[in-house]
Design an enzyme around this catalytic site. Structure first.
Site, short mmCIF file in Angstrom:
data_model
loop_
_atom_site.label_atom_id
_atom_site.label_comp_id
_atom_site.label_asym_id
_atom_site.label_seq_id
_atom_site.Cartn_x
_atom_site.Cartn_y
_atom_site.Cartn_z
N GLY A 202 -1.19 -53.29 18.54
CA GLY A 202 -1.01 -51.85 18.43
C GLY A 202 -0.05 -51.56 17.27
N PHE A 203 0.58 -50.40 17.30
CA PHE A 203 1.49 -50.05 16.21
C PHE A 203 2.65 -51.04 16.12
CE2 PHE A 203 -0.44 -45.83 16.95
CZ PHE A 203 -0.88 -45.60 15.67
N GLY A 204 3.23 -51.43 17.27
CA GLY A 204 4.37 -52.35 17.26
C GLY A 204 3.99 -53.72 16.73
N GLY B 284 -0.70 -58.47 21.17
CA GLY B 284 -0.97 -57.03 21.10
C GLY B 284 -0.88 -56.54 19.67
N ALA C 226 4.24 -43.67 18.98
CA ALA C 226 3.97 -44.58 17.88
C ALA C 226 5.19 -44.87 16.99
CB ALA C 226 2.80 -44.06 17.05
N GLU D 84 -4.30 -31.98 24.23
CA GLU D 84 -5.28 -32.17 23.14
C GLU D 84 -6.70 -32.11 23.67
OE1 GLU D 84 -4.19 -36.04 21.89
OE2 GLU D 84 -2.76 -35.35 20.40
N ASP E 252 5.53 -49.45 23.94
CA ASP E 252 5.40 -48.81 25.25
C ASP E 252 5.73 -49.74 26.40
OD1 ASP E 252 4.52 -46.75 23.72
OD2 ASP E 252 2.58 -46.52 24.68
#
Lengths: 462, 462
Positions: free
Chosen positions: A15-17, A13, A321, A176, A305
């Site tokens: 993502g941010f992590g 993964g 995030a 949003e 997450d």
């Protein structure tokens, strides 16, 4: 494993992590393999901008390979991980296995339909670039189809029924989406149509709980609701959707028309979490140790997450995030220390400290110059909060090039009210679309049988 | 028609021809309806840049609605036209008809597979944004899959077989695609992969005729071929593809591997041309009168790639943007004059002059700083021709915003060799993909049974 061999860290993964973990480990004596089923990292906080035609996909996503290209010890594989064998220490992909010494699982979360997966076709969620393009396609297509049908059954003056947009879920994504939709209808699209009036679009935001943005303090929730109303969004709280159908939703027995339905409710952890064999919480998140590893496997970390962990005060660390970034760095730093000084598989593992989440505050945007911000006891609303939001998001956009382009794009939209990414690609059909006046698309006869029809379908010529 | 009513002009197709016609008529006492099945105008000369990951779709396409928004008498409909009734003077769409006094048909051309439509799935062509995204997906995915398989069956050192890219057709699109692909393999992707070497990609350009860019003079064709070779493209002329299969092509009995096959051969006019009931040429283009109208219907014009017309010297007017623009303006000006002073349906039609094509010269780009240009007797090659090409294309890009963004994008890519739009979206499968070493993707056992496999699939641990 040959104890002299370079230790191998597999990160699933990007993502941010995952990306932050890879960057911390990039200069170590370790071989890092980052596996993701996409070729790109998506800057999820701005995904709603792609969905609402403000930004192009390339402006908020960048190839993982190019983000990590300068790190010679990092390799990137685009592949789908299907499982793990923790005993043999391998990550399983279709027809392929990758061994690891350390494993970081960071596959995040997606939206869930609470057991009604059949709703997805009528109410797309927003987690990937593809999702965002699908939402953009539907939103813009609804206006095009309405214009076309209004032009076919045109009457004198502007009598169109408004288009109905329904956003399900009043968390940050729902807020949003609803706020930005209201804005594009009022401004960006206002002058583009001749037969319909986009300003008359009706936007309904539904939240099951008693207030929108429930993770914020009550005063900010109220402010967000007020800002939404000012943008023209109808907000209904404590309202549960009981059914989603093509072109409509049900709330109990009441059926509401919905030209476009967007799903921003319900988060479920990636199904890979369950494949680790450790206990998961109700949302499928893996219950991790204070050091983010899973019980019995100090070499396996779950972050972002996908991880379920409470902070010292017993509060759940949120799926945002900054938490993912901090966890990615924390796990990578533990690994780095152990690679340098020992190993969890060595006779005497090094003692590990516990992860601590540093909450720097939260920001949620609602629309142009509309936002809320919570930094501890400091609560801000409106333009100042929006400026803070803008600054933070441009600052953290990955990659210098995108940062500059997004800034230009935004400055441009702010001055001109123009949305720069309004292409409809893919199918030109909309599920459940029957037109604003419930006209059968296969027939040009409006139900109210407008007398002008004759002029349109067969003009008598001299 | 009520002779006092505002005359209605329907323009089908919003390419270069249709848009220019609409703009000429924008200030007239006429109601203009532009119908296109897409919501956007595509700047086709730069489509190959989207296909090769240099530009994002939003940078070369803009909503037709926003291009024409300032013209109050112009309405835009996104709809698919399915036919015409020239007697009743109506344009037919599904469930809807639109009457006209004047009709301009400008639906252009697309690629053709010479009766082998089943080849399209294995060899996409390049006419729409969707086509370009599909080509981009395949090109980038081929590298990702190759990297993944090379990592799985990795051997010491760099021993990968190169990826094979085949471009069928040596016209401007084929030359641009082959040249740009060669460049991205050498530069943009060169540092991104650990297990394969993108520089070793093999790019083959096949042309059925004796030389590439046959519409140019022979010296420029030779120069283009030389420039392609310098970029590393293998060019084979007088070579016909006899079959396209998943992952390979055939030339007579010879079968060649092809990780990705791109189709840039064969142009067929839009099938709507035949629905006008007028004679068409072999490519399906409508044979038009010198005034661009069709025989017996002075109120119906066919322009752009859909029209077949010879100039004074008996040379066919080419299917290029400048010809479409000039024809769109010519037809619109005829209509404008007649709306002001008379009408073709009036008792005494005004005499019409004949369309004359003004050939301002031709430009074809091959790659970074590589191009050819032909302005009458002036023939230019290389960097200067490329500068001319760049200037002309940025100048004519529709919409100020895109012009600035594309310029920034290009300046950036030129300096850094970076490609900014490298997202893979959609399916992660490639037709016929069996890997570089012809490995079955369902199995991790390479055919040559690399001994390193054991280490990969099951690592013995102490």
């Amino acid at each position: 494993m040959n104890s002299k061999a370079t230790p191998r860290v597999v990160i699933v993964g990007a993502g941010f992590g995952g990306l932050n973990a890879a960057q911390v480990l990039a200069r170590e004596q370790a071989r890092i393999t980052v596996i993701d089923r996409k070729n790109h990292h998506t800057f999820q906080p701005l995904l709603y901008q792609v969905a609402t035609a403000g930004l192009s996909p390339g402006e908020i996503a960048a190839p993982i390979r190019s983000i990590l290209r300068h790190h010679q010890n990092v390799e990137v594989l685009m592949a789908e991980v299907i499982g793990f064998d923790l005993e043999r220490r391998v990550v399983e992909m279709t027809g392929q296995e990758i061994p690891y010494d350390y494993l970081i699982v960071a596959t995040g979360a997606s939206h869930t339909y609470f057991g009604h997966d059949e709703w997805e076709a009528f109410a797309p969620g927003l987690k990937t670039i593809e999702d965002a393009l699908e939402i953009r396609r539907r939103v813009l297509l609804a206006f095009e189809l309405a214009e076309r049908q209004a032009a076919a059954g045109e009457t004198a003056g502007d009598t169109n029924e408004p288009l109905d947009f329904v956003v399900v879920g009043g968390g940050p994504t729902g807020v949003e989406l609803a706020g930005t939709l209201a804005e594009i209808c009022r401004h960006a699209l206002a002058h583009d149509f001749r037969s319909i009036d986009p300003k008359r679009t009706h936007i309904l935001l539904l939240e099951g709980g008693p207030r929108v943005l429930p993770s914020y303090s009550e005063d900010l929730s109220r402010s967000a609701e007020e800002q939404l109303r000012r943008l023209g969004v109808e907000v209904r709280t404590s309202t549960m959707v009981t059914r989603v159908e093509p072109g409509s939703i049900r709330i109990g027995e009441t059926r509401l028309n919905a030209s476009v339905i967007l799903w921003a409710a319900g988060v479920a952890a990636s199904p890979l979490g369950k494949k680790l064999g450790s206990p998961v919480d109700r949302a499928g998140r893996v219950l991790v140790q204070p050091d983010l590893s899973i019980s019995g496997h100090p070499e396996v970390f779950v972050i972002g997450d996908l991880a379920s962990l409470k902070d010292d005060s017993g509060k759940m660390i949120p799926g945002v995030a900054p938490a993912a970034i901090q966890q990615g760095r924390f796990a990578a730093e533990l690994i780095r220390r152990e690679i340098r000084w020992g190993s969890p598989v060595a006779a005497k593992p090094l003692p590990r400290k516990a992860f601590r989440y540093w909450d720097k505050g939260s920001l949620a945007t609602i629309g142009r110059a509309a936002a809320i911000a919570e930094f501890g006891r400091i609560h801000i609303s409106g333009f100042l909060a929006w400026l803070a939001w803008l600054f933070v998001h441009i600052l953290f956009l990955i990659g210098f090039r995108n940062r500059v382009l997004v800034f230009i794009q935004w400055a441009w939209s702010y001055v001109t009210y123009e949305r720069g990414a309004r292409l409809i690609t893919g199918s030109t059909e909309l599920p459940g679309w029957t037109g604003m006046r419930h006209v059968n698309p296969e027939s040009s006869v409006p139900e109210n049988g407008a007398p002008e029809r004759e002029e349109i379908t067969a003009v008598a010529r001299k």
